[in-house]
Design a protein around this motif. Structure first.
Motif, PDB file in Angstrom:
ATOM      1  N   ASN A 112       0.824  -1.208   0.000  1.00  0.00           N
ATOM      2  CA  ASN A 112       0.000   0.000   0.000  1.00  0.00           C
ATOM      3  C   ASN A 112       0.863   1.264   0.000  1.00  0.00           C
ATOM      4  OD1 ASN A 112      -2.333   1.442  -0.081  1.00  0.00           O
ATOM      5  ND2 ASN A 112      -2.758   1.316   2.111  1.00  0.00           N
ATOM      6  N   PHE A 113       1.959   1.209  -0.652  1.00  0.00           N
ATOM      7  CA  PHE A 113       2.844   2.351  -0.839  1.00  0.00           C
ATOM      8  C   PHE A 113       2.872   2.637  -2.339  1.00  0.00           C
ATOM      9  CE2 PHE A 113       5.928   5.354  -0.072  1.00  0.00           C
ATOM     10  CZ  PHE A 113       7.197   5.051  -0.542  1.00  0.00           C
ATOM     11  N   SER A 114       3.459   3.764  -2.732  1.00  0.00           N
ATOM     12  CA  SER A 114       3.429   4.078  -4.152  1.00  0.00           C
ATOM     13  C   SER A 114       4.292   3.123  -4.964  1.00  0.00           C
ATOM     14  CB  SER A 114       3.876   5.520  -4.380  1.00  0.00           C
ATOM     15  OG  SER A 114       5.070   5.756  -3.685  1.00  0.00           O
ATOM     16  N   GLN A 115       5.261   2.478  -4.326  1.00  0.00           N
ATOM     17  CA  GLN A 115       6.043   1.463  -5.051  1.00  0.00           C
ATOM     18  C   GLN A 115       5.991   0.152  -4.292  1.00  0.00           C
ATOM     19  OE1 GLN A 115      10.029   2.699  -5.525  1.00  0.00           O
ATOM     20  NE2 GLN A 115       9.490   4.754  -6.153  1.00  0.00           N
ATOM     21  N   ASP A 116       6.354  -0.922  -4.971  1.00  0.00           N
ATOM     22  CA  ASP A 116       6.418  -2.212  -4.277  1.00  0.00           C
ATOM     23  C   ASP A 116       7.667  -2.265  -3.411  1.00  0.00           C
ATOM     24  OD1 ASP A 116       5.110  -4.046  -7.094  1.00  0.00           O
ATOM     25  OD2 ASP A 116       4.107  -3.211  -5.336  1.00  0.00           O
ATOM     26  N   ALA A 117       7.548  -2.846  -2.237  1.00  0.00           N
ATOM     27  CA  ALA A 117       8.703  -2.968  -1.354  1.00  0.00           C
ATOM     28  C   ALA A 117       9.522  -4.180  -1.771  1.00  0.00           C
ATOM     29  CB  ALA A 117       8.241  -3.130   0.089  1.00  0.00           C
ATOM     30  N   VAL A 118      10.804  -4.130  -1.442  1.00  0.00           N
ATOM     31  CA  VAL A 118      11.707  -5.196  -1.844  1.00  0.00           C
ATOM     32  C   VAL A 118      12.184  -5.942  -0.606  1.00  0.00           C
ATOM     33  CG1 VAL A 118      14.042  -5.578  -2.679  1.00  0.00           C
ATOM     34  CG2 VAL A 118      12.511  -4.141  -3.963  1.00  0.00           C
ATOM     35  N   LEU A 119      12.089  -7.259  -0.625  1.00  0.00           N
ATOM     36  CA  LEU A 119      12.634  -8.074   0.460  1.00  0.00           C
ATOM     37  C   LEU A 119      13.744  -8.918  -0.152  1.00  0.00           C
ATOM     38  CD1 LEU A 119      12.472  -9.211   3.353  1.00  0.00           C
ATOM     39  CD2 LEU A 119      10.762 -10.798   2.567  1.00  0.00           C
ATOM     40  N   MET A 120      14.987  -8.591   0.207  1.00  0.00           N
ATOM     41  CA  MET A 120      16.119  -9.299  -0.395  1.00  0.00           C
ATOM     42  C   MET A 120      16.220 -10.696   0.186  1.00  0.00           C
ATOM     43  SD  MET A 120      17.455  -6.961  -2.346  1.00  0.00           S
ATOM     44  CE  MET A 120      18.966  -7.765  -2.772  1.00  0.00           C
ATOM     45  N   LEU A 121      16.735 -11.594  -0.609  1.00  0.00           N
ATOM     46  CA  LEU A 121      16.923 -12.967  -0.131  1.00  0.00           C
ATOM     47  C   LEU A 121      17.886 -12.986   1.045  1.00  0.00           C
ATOM     48  CD1 LEU A 121      16.539 -15.992  -0.459  1.00  0.00           C
ATOM     49  CD2 LEU A 121      18.286 -15.984  -2.221  1.00  0.00           C
ATOM     50  N   ALA A 154       7.062  -8.201   7.840  1.00  0.00           N
ATOM     51  CA  ALA A 154       8.481  -7.832   7.807  1.00  0.00           C
ATOM     52  C   ALA A 154       8.641  -6.454   8.428  1.00  0.00           C
ATOM     53  CB  ALA A 154       8.986  -7.826   6.372  1.00  0.00           C
ATOM     54  N   GLU A 155       9.894  -6.000   8.473  1.00  0.00           N
ATOM     55  CA  GLU A 155      10.190  -4.714   9.090  1.00  0.00           C
ATOM     56  C   GLU A 155      10.891  -3.851   8.054  1.00  0.00           C
ATOM     57  OE1 GLU A 155      12.800  -5.209  12.332  1.00  0.00           O
ATOM     58  OE2 GLU A 155      12.938  -3.077  12.761  1.00  0.00           O
ATOM     59  N   VAL A 156      10.629  -2.559   8.066  1.00  0.00           N
ATOM     60  CA  VAL A 156      11.277  -1.669   7.111  1.00  0.00           C
ATOM     61  C   VAL A 156      12.719  -1.463   7.537  1.00  0.00           C
ATOM     62  CG1 VAL A 156      11.298   0.638   6.157  1.00  0.00           C
ATOM     63  CG2 VAL A 156       9.129  -0.499   6.559  1.00  0.00           C
ATOM     64  N   ARG A 157      13.623  -1.744   6.592  1.00  0.00           N
ATOM     65  CA  ARG A 157      15.038  -1.684   6.959  1.00  0.00           C
ATOM     66  C   ARG A 157      15.618  -0.343   6.585  1.00  0.00           C
ATOM     67  NH1 ARG A 157      19.107  -5.661   4.003  1.00  0.00           N
ATOM     68  NH2 ARG A 157      21.062  -4.726   4.679  1.00  0.00           N
ATOM     69  N   ASN A 158      15.468   0.038   5.313  1.00  0.00           N
ATOM     70  CA  ASN A 158      15.945   1.360   4.906  1.00  0.00           C
ATOM     71  C   ASN A 158      15.310   1.726   3.569  1.00  0.00           C
ATOM     72  OD1 ASN A 158      17.230  -0.116   2.961  1.00  0.00           O
ATOM     73  ND2 ASN A 158      19.234   0.004   3.938  1.00  0.00           N
ATOM     74  N   PHE A 159      15.619   2.914   3.125  1.00  0.00           N
ATOM     75  CA  PHE A 159      15.105   3.370   1.841  1.00  0.00           C
ATOM     76  C   PHE A 159      16.196   3.249   0.807  1.00  0.00           C
ATOM     77  CE2 PHE A 159      11.032   5.196   2.642  1.00  0.00           C
ATOM     78  CZ  PHE A 159      11.041   5.458   3.995  1.00  0.00           C
ATOM     79  N   HIS A 160      15.788   2.864  -0.364  1.00  0.00           N
ATOM     80  CA  HIS A 160      16.704   2.822  -1.500  1.00  0.00           C
ATOM     81  C   HIS A 160      16.946   4.244  -1.988  1.00  0.00           C
ATOM     82  CE1 HIS A 160      18.774  -0.103  -3.657  1.00  0.00           C
ATOM     83  NE2 HIS A 160      17.790  -0.925  -3.914  1.00  0.00           N
ATOM     84  N   HIS A 161      17.974   4.416  -2.822  1.00  0.00           N
ATOM     85  CA  HIS A 161      18.233   5.757  -3.314  1.00  0.00           C
ATOM     86  C   HIS A 161      17.122   6.242  -4.232  1.00  0.00           C
ATOM     87  CE1 HIS A 161      19.474   3.621  -6.955  1.00  0.00           C
ATOM     88  NE2 HIS A 161      20.139   2.831  -6.167  1.00  0.00           N
ATOM     89  N   GLN A 166      13.199  -1.033   1.424  1.00  0.00           N
ATOM     90  CA  GLN A 166      13.768  -2.369   1.604  1.00  0.00           C
ATOM     91  C   GLN A 166      13.309  -2.941   2.928  1.00  0.00           C
ATOM     92  OE1 GLN A 166      17.712  -3.342   1.339  1.00  0.00           O
ATOM     93  NE2 GLN A 166      17.758  -3.244  -0.886  1.00  0.00           N
ATOM     94  N   LEU A 167      12.932  -4.195   2.905  1.00  0.00           N
ATOM     95  CA  LEU A 167      12.430  -4.822   4.121  1.00  0.00           C
ATOM     96  C   LEU A 167      13.397  -5.892   4.597  1.00  0.00           C
ATOM     97  CD1 LEU A 167       8.779  -5.502   2.970  1.00  0.00           C
ATOM     98  CD2 LEU A 167       9.582  -3.547   4.240  1.00  0.00           C
ATOM     99  N   GLN A 168      13.248  -6.225   5.868  1.00  0.00           N
ATOM    100  CA  GLN A 168      14.019  -7.369   6.363  1.00  0.00           C
ATOM    101  C   GLN A 168      13.122  -8.210   7.266  1.00  0.00           C
ATOM    102  OE1 GLN A 168      15.255  -7.973   9.652  1.00  0.00           O
ATOM    103  NE2 GLN A 168      15.588  -6.015  10.630  1.00  0.00           N
TER     104      GLN A 168
END
Lengths: 319, 287
Positions: A112-121, A154-161, A166-168
């Motif tokens: 529900n954000f303007s972009q899809d969140a990324v969860l890295m492997l 998941a938890e929000v880890r940081n923002f990409h540039h 990014q989630l963890q």
């Protein structure tokens, strides 16, 4: 409140009106001129230096709002926070998302954000629990961890540039959510608090309040065991078990009651937190209201009246 | 349509098997129905029905026309449904066309009866003004504003409500004209004729999930269907139309069972709907 789409008869309408007015009067003492609509002037002392933030613009020398929302002031910054906007992630927020894509070494989640969140492997614990470098084989087996349409916490880890999130999901309490239902409400109704994972012992239910407005209500799952030795066998066993073991009826009733409590609170526009949800659910069971009737107009009016009473008691106690 | 994870699907199936759905309803309980009539003042009749998060509007417009040569003593009725892009992004442009045609055809079958007009819920002979020359053409339009499952039932109920709200202007035919001349007609602005809607059937959709049937499925539950039957039943308990959707095959005994369940459910639905429509009309007159 947004136009309530409930069939209210005359007395119910009056009672609801009265309860809402009471709540309005209790809250507006704190910030009476804080809410603005588009093209309202924002009351600012023009002699002080101030910074114009989001949602404001300079029109003919006056500071004017460009969105409907609440005026926030932080030191010298003045901005307008829109209420029914999309979720705005902050680092450390707990969110619940749905997997939309399994990409190279990452999952994309809709939150529900303007972009899809990324969860890295690499931000995800491996099923065997060992900390190791992710190999190409792990990448090929990503689907065995999360597939499309899975619900993940998941938890929000940081923002990409580029602004994406990014989630963890490294801790045991994060991960795939099964055996329950996902509810979607407005993000502004979930306020940041110390605890977002709630285990309601008296019901035996897990309640996860994602800050993006996705609420998970489901059966209680013990913290996952890291050591799953035989992956393939396990998944076969679990599907066979699932065919036979549906959620027991009593737990299902509790899940439905809590879910309906969340729906009622979100329709009325009240902040959703665990205590209020439990109180609403207990109110309904103490009045012997059928689970489906919780979504009827009478219960909505009762909840609004209870909340008005509770808040007036709180303000009286403060004084 | 948002996808569902395996765990969520299993939870929904379990709920249906245990007679306790995600929002606490039993298998055969409808969501609360909210009826508003007279929402489109320019139409001769209109109604808006909210069934949970499903929101549909139906409007009835009547125009003077010529009856067809094959049936000179009957008026014409056309039903058409449009899915608005506000319901789902995929309905934009031509995306909603498939669903719209499916709904229109199903509604025509359920409400209008056969080609000759016999067995129709709305009697076409009541629409004729001068036999063979002038008749009323009834255009019934449905608009889907928000879709959360069970569109067919909602549209059927909306059409019923719109028809009970319809007032066809009274027509005075000028004196006798001969042969092929078109008779002159005066459309009165004052007097209106109301339709008798007690004969109009309601549509009950039964969705089969696993081994059980549910009524009024939400869009989450609809993603699980193996097959669905929509039955239109009138007040007398007679079946006016029958449509089967879904790819799975059904044993004939199951279909008979579903029909009897639908008949039982339709009695309550008709009563509820009639009382809601009466309340909505009373509200409309007040305001």
């Amino acid at each position: 409140m947004r136009g309530l789409q409930l069939p209210l008869n005359q007395t119910q309408r009056i009672r609801l009106q009265r309860a809402l007015e009471k709540l309005h009067s209790l809250s507006s003492k704190a910030n009476s001129d804080a809410s603005v609509t588009v093209a309202d002037t924002i009351p600012v002392n023009y002699d002080d230096a101030f910074l114009k933030g989001h949602g404001t613009t300079d029109l003919n020398g006056e500071l004017v709002a460009t969105v409907c929302g609440v005026v926030e002031r932080v030191n010298k910054l003045v901005y307008v926070r829109a209420l029914r906007a999309r979720y705005k992630p902050e680092v450390g927020d707990i969110v619940v998302g749905r997997v939309v894509e399994v990409a190279q070494k990452r999952w994309r989640l809709e939150i529900n954000f303007s972009q899809d969140a990324v969860l890295m492997l690499s931000s995800m614990n491996m099923p065997d629990g060992i900390q190791r470098r992710r190999t190409a084989l792990d990448e090929l087996n990503m689907r065995s961890i999360f597939e499309e349409n899975d619900v993940v916490c998941a938890e929000v880890r940081n923002f990409h540039h580029d602004g994406s999130v990014q989630l963890q999901a490294r801790s045991q309490k994060y991960g795939k959510l099964e055996k329950g239902q996902l509810l979607i409400i407005d993000p502004y109704l979930v306020k940041k608090s110390k605890q977002h994972f709630h285990y309601l012992e008296q019901f035996g239910i897990d309640l996860i309040l994602g800050r993006n407005g996705f609420i998970w209500v489901g059966e209680h799952v013990e913290a996952r065991d890291g050591m799953i030795v035989d992956q393939a066998n396990n998944s076969e066993q679990s599907t066979v078990e699932k065919d036979q073991a549906y959620t027991p009826l009593e737990m299902r009733q509790n899940i439905c009651r809590i879910a309906n409590a969340v729906r009622v609170l979100s329709t009325l526009g009240f902040n959703v937190d665990a205590d209020l949800i439990i109180e609403t659910a207990e109110l309904s069971s103490s009045l012997n209201i059928d689970i489906h009737d919780m979504l009827g107009s009478e219960f909505h009016v009762l909840v609004a009246e209870r909340e008005a009473e509770r808040r007036s008691l709180m303000t009286k106690r403060k004084r | 349509m948002v996808g569902l994870s395996v765990g969520e699907k299993h939870f929904i199936q379990g709920g249906i098997a245990q007679d306790l759905r995600s929002d606490g309803r039993k298998r055969l309980t409808y969501r609360p129905i909210y009826v508003e009539t007279g929402v489109i003042p320019q139409a001769h009749g209109s109604a808006r029905i909210r069934l949970g998060a499903t929101d549909v509007i139906a409007s009835v417009k009547a125009e003077l026309g010529k009856p067809s040569a094959l049936q000179p003593d009957k008026g014409k009725i056309a039903i058409y449904v449009d899915c608005s892009p506000t319901a789902a992004p995929m309905f934009e442009g031509r995306g909603g066309e498939e669903l719209s045609t499916e709904l229109s055809v199903a509604l025509q079958r359920c409400l209008l009866g056969g080609k000759s007009g016999s067995g129709s819920g709305i009697d076409p002979s009541s629409l004729v003004i001068v036999e063979g020359k002038v008749c009323w053409d009834l255009y019934i339009d449905g608009l889907v504003i928000s879709s959360d499952g069970n569109l067919l039932d909602a549209l059927g109920a909306a059409i019923k409500a719109a028809l009970s709200n319809t007032g066809i202007p009274k027509v005075n035919v000028a004196s006798e004209t001969s042969g092929d001349e078109q008779p002159e007609v005066n459309i009165s602005d004052e007097e209106f004729l109301q339709f008798d809607t007690s004969g109009i059937p309601v549509i009950v959709t039964l969705t089969k999930v696993g081994r059980h049937y549910i009524v009024d499925a939400t869009s989450e539950e609809e993603s699980q269907i193996s097959s669905a039957i929509s039955i239109s039943i009138n007040r007398k308990g007679h079946i006016c139309g029958l449509t089967k959707r879904g790819g799975a095959g059904l044993d004939p005994s199951i279909i008979l069972d579903m029909i009897s369940v639908a008949k039982h459910v339709s009695e309550q639905l008709i009563n509820k709907l009639d009382s809601e429509i009466a309340a909505a009309e009373a509200n409309e007159e007040e305001s």
